[in-house]
Write an enzyme that holds these catalytic residues in place. Structure first.
Site, PDB file in Angstrom:
ATOM      1  CB  SER A 134      -8.191  -5.360   0.107  1.00 12.09           C
ATOM      2  OG  SER A 134      -7.653  -6.515   0.702  1.00 12.09           O
ATOM      3  CE  LYS A 160      -5.662  -5.261   3.195  1.00 14.59           C
ATOM      4  NZ  LYS A 160      -6.465  -4.841   4.366  1.00 14.59           N
ATOM      5  CE  LYS A 162      -6.461  -9.308   2.851  1.00 19.30           C
ATOM      6  NZ  LYS A 162      -6.656  -8.982   4.258  1.00 19.30           N
ATOM      7  CG  ASP A 187      -3.914  -7.420   5.860  1.00 19.82           C
ATOM      8  OD1 ASP A 187      -3.354  -7.836   6.905  1.00 19.82           O
ATOM      9  OD2 ASP A 187      -5.151  -7.232   5.783  1.00 19.82           O
ATOM     10  CD  GLU A 212      -4.377  -4.335   7.149  1.00 18.71           C
ATOM     11  OE1 GLU A 212      -4.200  -3.865   5.999  1.00 18.71           O
ATOM     12  OE2 GLU A 212      -5.495  -4.642   7.586  1.00 18.71           O
ATOM     13  CG  ASP A 237      -7.305  -5.544  10.538  1.00 20.38           C
ATOM     14  OD1 ASP A 237      -8.239  -5.489  11.349  1.00 20.38           O
ATOM     15  OD2 ASP A 237      -7.472  -6.012   9.391  1.00 20.38           O
ATOM     16  CE  LYS A 261     -10.668  -4.928   8.571  1.00 21.75           C
ATOM     17  NZ  LYS A 261     -10.284  -6.345   8.502  1.00 21.75           N
ATOM     18  N   GLY A 289     -12.061  -2.911   5.750  1.00 24.70           N
ATOM     19  CA  GLY A 289     -13.320  -3.475   5.266  1.00 24.70           C
ATOM     20  C   GLY A 289     -13.383  -4.957   5.546  1.00 24.70           C
TER      21      GLY A 289
HETATM   22  O1  OSB Z   1      -7.728  -8.090   6.994  1.00 27.05           O
HETATM   23  O2  OSB Z   1      -8.449  -6.364   6.066  1.00 27.05           O
HETATM   24  C1  OSB Z   1      -8.579  -7.559   6.277  1.00 27.05           C
HETATM   25  C2  OSB Z   1     -11.489  -8.988   4.243  1.00 27.05           C
HETATM   26  C3  OSB Z   1     -11.993  -9.912   5.137  1.00 27.05           C
HETATM   27  C4  OSB Z   1     -11.352 -10.093   6.350  1.00 27.05           C
HETATM   28  C5  OSB Z   1     -10.227  -9.335   6.670  1.00 27.05           C
HETATM   29  C6  OSB Z   1      -9.735  -8.388   5.795  1.00 27.05           C
HETATM   30  C7  OSB Z   1     -10.361  -8.239   4.539  1.00 27.05           C
HETATM   31  C8  OSB Z   1      -9.893  -7.335   3.504  1.00 27.05           C
HETATM   32  C9  OSB Z   1     -10.903  -6.865   2.489  1.00 27.05           C
HETATM   33  O3  OSB Z   1      -8.738  -7.023   3.370  1.00 27.05           O
HETATM   34  C10 OSB Z   1     -11.187  -5.421   2.585  1.00 27.05           C
HETATM   35  C11 OSB Z   1     -12.425  -5.030   1.824  1.00 27.05           C
HETATM   36  O4  OSB Z   1     -13.557  -5.151   2.352  1.00 27.05           O
HETATM   37  O5  OSB Z   1     -12.283  -4.606   0.679  1.00 27.05           O
HETATM   38 MG    MG Z   2      -6.333  -6.563   7.619  1.00 27.35          MG
END
Ligand code: OSB
Ligand code: MG
Length: 377
Positions: A134, A160, A162, A187, A212, A237, A261, A289
């Site tokens: 991510s 992924k 953001k 995401d 997402e 999520d 999660k 994560g």
């Molecule tokens: O939305 O998935 C999320 C990290 C912190 C808070 C929210 C998210 C995330 C990530 C990181 O996308 C995922 C990872 O731990 O690699």
């Molecule tokens: Mg997310």
């Protein structure tokens, strides 16, 4: 077999690189680690709440409060009983990350008692789990493309990115032009609302694996209005906090994929219920994560070994997050973009107490009355 002692650690680990999302930027990672001791066995859990609000209303402060003032006093001296811990947590209402930290430590102990890896104790069927990476918001499309190239060179098979308003369609277009075959997903972390549906209809043309959480952090209805407009799967999520939310989302056809999660849904028990429900409905799930330390990562890997986790998880190699971790061994990416599932009893990682001590900003030990008397003498 009863719970003798629980220790809370507020830890702070510096990220190898800042992580930016639509709700903020993190340079280091504060979280709460839970250690449970019962009849000579030790279990570990992680509450991946953040220093401040953003992803969730839970913070490391609310997690500490929920554990110290509610969950821990009602757990000390009690037998290890996962069902009872889940019931106790339900009475707390909300505070899912706090509940998960305690429940995870108990699962670690229960698996050790059964001489099973956490994966096997949960019903996992895989010895390796598919993972991706991510990538936070970057300064420009070029910077993002350079990051993606770097992660692809490391062996990650799914990326992924953001997105946020002003950093969305054009970015996706640029990335897709550069990497036509890439397994790519986005995401939004709740940065949009239903009137933005045309943006996602435009994004629908770029062959994304999924989109997402485009809309509100607690919304299911608006997502149910978006999903039928798209070929691409909407993945929820933030909105899914329990089995009930998952059932509602499936009933309303608000998504075709769910990100599980364990910390967001209060633990492995609830995660497994959501996994089972989705499996019956042919809805694939994947493990998200929260930039966990090796403790939380080990739990996520074990969960992702269950059969309906068929999409790559946000569970990257340890070195993607921290230069030094508090658990060993480190998770290393296999050449086929997987992580190996630990096989030793329990969580399958060992906490490096020296490293834990160095990263700890605050620590508090809670014991039963008998345990306190023994320590005093
Ligand atoms: O939305 O998935 C999320 C990290 C912190 C808070 C929210 C998210 C995330 C990530 C990181 O996308 C995922 C990872 O731990 O690699
Ligand atoms: Mg997310």
């Amino acid at each position: 077999m009863s719970i003798d002692r629980i220790t809370l650690y507020l830890v702070n680990l510096r990220l190898v690189a800042p992580f930016e999302t639509s709700f903020g930027i993190e340079h280091d990672r504060q979280c709460v680690i839970v250690r449970v001791e019962a009849d000579g066995l030790t279990g570990w859990g992680e509450c991946p709440a953040e220093r401040t609000f953003g992803y969730s209303y839970e913070t490391t402060t609310t997690v500490w409060h929920a554990l110290k003032d509610f969950l821990i006093p009602r757990s000390l001296g009690q037998p290890i009983d996962l069902a009872a811990t889940c019931h106790l947590g339900e009475r707390l209402r909300g505070h899912n990350m706090a509940r998960h930290g305690l429940e995870a430590a108990l699962w670690d102990i229960v698996a050790q008692q059964q001489a099973l890896s956490l994966s096997k104790a949960l019903g996992g069927t895989r010895d390796r789990v598919a993972v991706g990476v991510s990538i936070g918001i970057q300064a420009s499309a070029d910077a993002l493309i350079a990051k993606i190239e770097d992660y692809l060179a490391q062996g990650y098979g799914r990326i992924k990115i953001k997105i946020k308003p002003g950093y969305d369609l054009e970015i996706v277009k640029r990335v897709r032009e550069r990497f036509p075959q890439l397994l790519l997903q986005v995401d939004a972390n709740s940065a949009y609302h239903l009137p933005d549906a045309p943006l996602f209809e435009a994004m629908d043309e770029y062959g994304l694996l999924l989109i997402e959480q485009p809309f509100g952090w607690d919304d299911i209805y608006e997502h149910s209005q978006l999903q039928p407009l798209l070929k691409t799967s909407v993945c929820l999520d933030e909105s899914i906090h329990s089995l009930g939310h998952a059932a509602l989302a499936l009933e309303l056809k608000a998504c075709r994929v769910i990100n599980i999660k364990p910390a967001r849904v209060s633990g492995f028990t609830e995660s497994r219920r959501i996994h089972d429900l989705c499996q019956v409905h042919d809805i694939p799930v994947w493990c998200g994560g929260m930039l966990e330390t090796g403790i939380g990562r080990a739990g996520n890997v074990a969960l992702a070994s269950l059969p309906n986790f068929t999409l790559p998880g946000d569970i990257s190699a340890s070195k993607r997050y921290y230069t030094e971790d508090i658990a060993e061994p480190l998770f290393v990416l296999n050449p086929d973009s997987t992580l190996s599932v630990p096989t030793t009893p329990g969580l399958g990682v060992t906490v490096n107490e020296q490293a834990l001590h160095r990263f700890t900003e605050r620590k508090e030990i809670f014991g039963t009355r008998i345990e306190r008397m023994n320590t005093d003498s």
